[in-house]
Design a protein around this motif. Structure first.
Motif, mmCIF file in Angstrom:
data_model
loop_
_atom_site.group_PDB
_atom_site.id
_atom_site.type_symbol
_atom_site.label_atom_id
_atom_site.label_comp_id
_atom_site.label_asym_id
_atom_site.label_seq_id
_atom_site.Cartn_x
_atom_site.Cartn_y
_atom_site.Cartn_z
ATOM 1 N N SER A 95 -15.675 94.218 -18.172
ATOM 2 C CA SER A 95 -17.054 93.405 -18.304
ATOM 3 C C SER A 95 -16.838 92.460 -19.495
ATOM 4 C CB SER A 95 -18.021 94.014 -18.291
ATOM 5 O OG SER A 95 -18.237 95.129 -19.489
ATOM 6 N N VAL A 105 -22.265 98.226 -19.404
ATOM 7 C CA VAL A 105 -22.046 97.006 -19.303
ATOM 8 C C VAL A 105 -23.124 96.286 -19.930
ATOM 9 C CG1 VAL A 105 -22.200 94.978 -17.540
ATOM 10 C CG2 VAL A 105 -20.801 97.161 -17.207
ATOM 11 N N MET A 156 -20.230 90.469 -13.411
ATOM 12 C CA MET A 156 -19.603 91.712 -12.926
ATOM 13 C C MET A 156 -20.162 91.934 -11.378
ATOM 14 S SD MET A 156 -17.503 92.417 -15.046
ATOM 15 C CE MET A 156 -16.868 93.828 -14.196
ATOM 16 N N GLY A 198 -14.614 102.297 -18.242
ATOM 17 C CA GLY A 198 -15.642 101.559 -17.407
ATOM 18 C C GLY A 198 -15.910 102.382 -16.092
#
Length: 327
Positions: A91, A40, A48, A116
């Protein structure tokens, strides 16, 4: 090319020199394999951290079940679903999430299997379709679906196949699953014969009872139902998915509006002001006017209610500072 892909390409080409069937057999596991998830970005972390997280269970590539991490922002009655691409993550949509929440939308995104924060190391397009089905059970009709790259193709396939969405927007999307095979071939450098064998193996492995699978996984051969507006955004210099794919998608979906951009590549486009403004305008419009016919060879010429050149000029300075790495 990263070392893993370099080794995979060498193995596939070596086996393919023995026979195309052998090359396809070696290539098959790599076609569904996903490398370590991207991190991220620091600029996306605050967005997030504000998401409401949960998981949904889908069958997964091995049909044994996998948990998909789902993120939700906002509390509005209108729901927009965002779908990342291959080796992407939810993200990447942080800038668009903020824009849509400000417009009082409920925004839902997910990390596909092996991406992710979701588990796994392999995935394929139907995992996205299974995730949409689970999300529709919870949220009902989607006011809009927005998909990037691989996720854009999944969005088109889903909306054409019965997922209930009022409108669809794609960003840097391939027109059909065959472009995924072509992209895979470009990465690994194997022969056309190996690619054809891989295509056959894919159909038999994942869709043994579906003789029309490649028609079903194509926005060209199965267009969106009449009445679903479509926005097709793509950068002319995209080095991952050819810009010409936008023309193929638009030509097959006669209600499409094309937003061409310049200098944004495959990933930077997701945070560019021109794209954010266009998507918000498209999603929130009370009515999307009917578009004129599209010229297949020149998607830039396609008539659209969105003034793409003006938006692009307005945000040149903003785009130049975009911090997402180029695709």
């Amino acid at each position: 090319m990263n070392p893993a892909l370099r080794l995979a390409g060498a193995a596939v080409r070596t086996a393919g020199a023995i026979s195309p069937r052998a090359g396809a057999a070696v290539a098959m596991p790599f076609f569904a394999y996903v490398a370590r998830p991207r991190a991220v970005h620091a600029d996306d972390a605050p967005t997030m951290s504000r998401a409401r997280r949960r998981t949904v269970r889908i069958p997964g590539v091995d049909r044994r079940g996998v948990d998909v991490v789902v993120y939700e922002w906002g509390v509005g009655p209108r729901t927009v679903v965002l779908s990342h691409g291959w080796h992407g993550r939810a993200s990447q949509f942080s800038a668009l999430v903020r824009e849509l929440v400000a417009e009082r939308y409920r925004v839902v995104a997910f990390d596909g299997p092996a991406h992710g924060d979701s588990a796994g190391r392999r995935t394929y397009l139907v995992d996205w379709l299974d995730t949409y089905a689970e999300l529709q059970q919870r949220y009902g009709v989607f006011d809009a679906m927005v998909g990037h790259s691989f996720g854009g193709l999944a969005t088109l396939v889903a909306a054409a196949g019965g997922v209930d969405a009022a409108r669809v927007a794609t960003v840097a999307a391939p027109a059909d699953v065959d472009e995924l095979f072509r992209g895979f071939q470009r990465m690994l450098g194997h022969s056309d014969a190996v690619s054809a064998g891989l295509r056959d193996r894919f159909a038999v492995r994942y869709f043994p009872e579906d003789p029309e699978v490649f028609a079903r996984l194509s926005s060209v051969r199965r267009a969106l139902p009449d009445g679903i507006p479509l926005l097709v955004a793509h950068d002319r210099g995209d080095r991952v998915v050819p810009f010409s794919e936008s023309a193929r998608i638009a030509a097959a979906n006669r209600g499409a509006f094309v937003l061409p951009t310049t200098g944004l590549g495959h990933n930077r486009i997701l945070a560019a002001g021109v794209l954010l403004d266009a998507v918000v305008e498209f999603v929130s419009a009370d009515e999307v006017p009917a578009a004129g016919p599209v010229a297949v060879a020149d998607p830039v010429a396609h008539a659209a209610p969105i003034d793409a050149p003006a938006l692009e000029a307005q945000h040149d300075s903003e785009v130049s500072g975009s911090r997402i790495a180029a695709g």
